[in-house]
Enzyme design. Structure first.
Site, short mmCIF file in Angstrom:
data_model
loop_
_atom_site.label_atom_id
_atom_site.label_comp_id
_atom_site.label_asym_id
_atom_site.label_seq_id
_atom_site.Cartn_x
_atom_site.Cartn_y
_atom_site.Cartn_z
N PHE A 43 20.77 35.78 48.48
CA PHE A 43 21.32 35.30 49.75
C PHE A 43 22.82 35.06 49.64
O PHE A 43 23.28 34.37 48.73
CB PHE A 43 20.61 34.00 50.12
CG PHE A 43 20.98 33.43 51.47
CD1 PHE A 43 20.52 34.01 52.63
CD2 PHE A 43 21.77 32.31 51.56
CE1 PHE A 43 20.84 33.47 53.86
CE2 PHE A 43 22.10 31.76 52.78
CZ PHE A 43 21.64 32.36 53.95
N SER A 111 17.37 34.98 42.68
CA SER A 111 17.40 34.01 43.78
C SER A 111 16.57 34.51 44.96
O SER A 111 15.38 34.78 44.80
CB SER A 111 18.85 33.74 44.16
OG SER A 111 18.95 32.59 44.96
N MET A 112 17.15 34.65 46.16
CA MET A 112 16.38 35.19 47.28
C MET A 112 15.90 36.60 46.98
O MET A 112 14.85 37.04 47.49
CB MET A 112 17.19 35.18 48.56
CG MET A 112 16.40 35.65 49.78
SD MET A 112 17.36 35.79 51.31
CE MET A 112 18.27 37.30 51.01
N ASP A 212 20.67 24.45 37.24
CA ASP A 212 20.87 25.35 38.38
C ASP A 212 21.26 24.50 39.57
O ASP A 212 20.51 23.61 39.98
CB ASP A 212 19.56 26.11 38.66
CG ASP A 212 19.69 27.17 39.74
OD1 ASP A 212 20.52 27.02 40.65
OD2 ASP A 212 18.92 28.16 39.68
N HIS A 242 23.09 29.20 37.99
CA HIS A 242 22.22 29.95 38.89
C HIS A 242 22.35 31.46 38.74
O HIS A 242 21.35 32.17 38.63
CB HIS A 242 22.49 29.54 40.34
CG HIS A 242 21.61 30.25 41.32
ND1 HIS A 242 20.24 30.08 41.34
CD2 HIS A 242 21.90 31.17 42.29
CE1 HIS A 242 19.72 30.83 42.29
NE2 HIS A 242 20.70 31.51 42.87
#
Length: 270
Positions: A43, A111-112, A212, A242
């Site tokens: 994202f 992530s996303m 994170d 992250h």
């Protein structure tokens, strides 16, 4: 509520910098099998965050499809005209390409991007041999997320989440703002995904950074509780934040992911 000053629109990112990537398989390097890998960014990010990994995979002989998600890689304002459904459709088309051109396919995501890989596994698990996830987001402990359905109509964006990287000098070239209409759609997509996690039975290798600042422990809890896969391993990254694919643990991720992909795709070496 005080609406944050957003300033003049930022110049769009260089298209060459954020370009998607598509390479053909080299079965002579992978035991004779054509192995495809979906590589998915997250994202407000773009392929910059995944390009070193995608290039590593291509060098090992894997076909790579690394799409640029709609609304990403240009200006953050463009994201508010896109949604979770658009991103799912883009990833689905990339998987279709890989399935048509290869013997076996796996998906890797950050992530996303990890959530989108999980969505593919829930919807079309028969097409995937396994998943490699790096700090995937499927849930959050943040209370303000509950305000997004209303807040998105008042405030276009809030400060961004890009560049949570421990390694000095690394830059993922993500957006400086978090577009709220897009964020509201994303979290709604996560809610539906969590309901479907039990449908995922394929092997999963999951990397999680010990520190994170974007994705919290609720995503780990959701995956551990929800996935039906009997071949699931969670590995903790101690030296990355992250965006671990650009951080100090990136070489470890690439090497251990390659071992996992070789195993789950049934490659016969030598």
């Amino acid at each position: 509520m005080k609406i944050p000053f957003l300033g003049a629109p930022a110049a769009p990112l260089d298209p060459a910098l954020v370009a998607p990537m598509s390479t053909a398989a080299r079965p002579e390097l992978t035991g004779g099998r054509r192995v495809g890998v979906l590589v998915q960014h997250g994202f407000t990010g773009n392929p910059v965050s995944m390009r070193p990994w995608a290039e590593d995979l291509a060098a090992r002989g894997y076909a790579v499809e690394m799409p640029l998600l709609p609304g990403h890689g240009t200006r953050w304002q463009d994201m508010n005209r896109t949604s979770w459904a658009d991103w799912v459709a883009t990833v689905d088309r990339a998987v279709e390409t890989l399935v048509a051109e290869n013997d076996v396919v796996v998906a890797v995501g950050l992530s996303m991007g990890g959530a989108l890989c999980l969505r593919m596994a829930a919807d079309r698990g028969d097409d995937l041999a396994g998943l490699v996830l790096v700090n995937p987001a499927v849930d959050t402990l943040r209370k303000d997320v509950k305000l997004l359905p209303a807040l998105q109509h008042v405030v276009p964006a809030m400060p961004g989440i890009a560049n949570d990287i421990k390694k000095p000098g690394a830059d993922e070239h993500g957006y400086p703002m978090t577009p709220l209409k897009a964020a509201a759609s994303m979290f709604a997509g996560y809610a539906e995904l969590r309901k479907d996690l039990p449908r995922i039975t394929i092997p999963v290798l999951y990397f999680r950074s010990a520190e994170d600042h974007v994705v919290d422990i609720s995503s780990s809890r959701a995956l551990n509780a929800g996935l039906s896969s009997k071949d699931f391993e969670e590995r903790v990254l101690e030296d990355s934040f992250h965006v671990a694919t650009l951080d100090n643990d990136a070489p470890r991720i690439f090497a251990e992911a390659a071992e996992f992909i070789e195993r789950v795709t049934g490659q016969q070496q030598g």
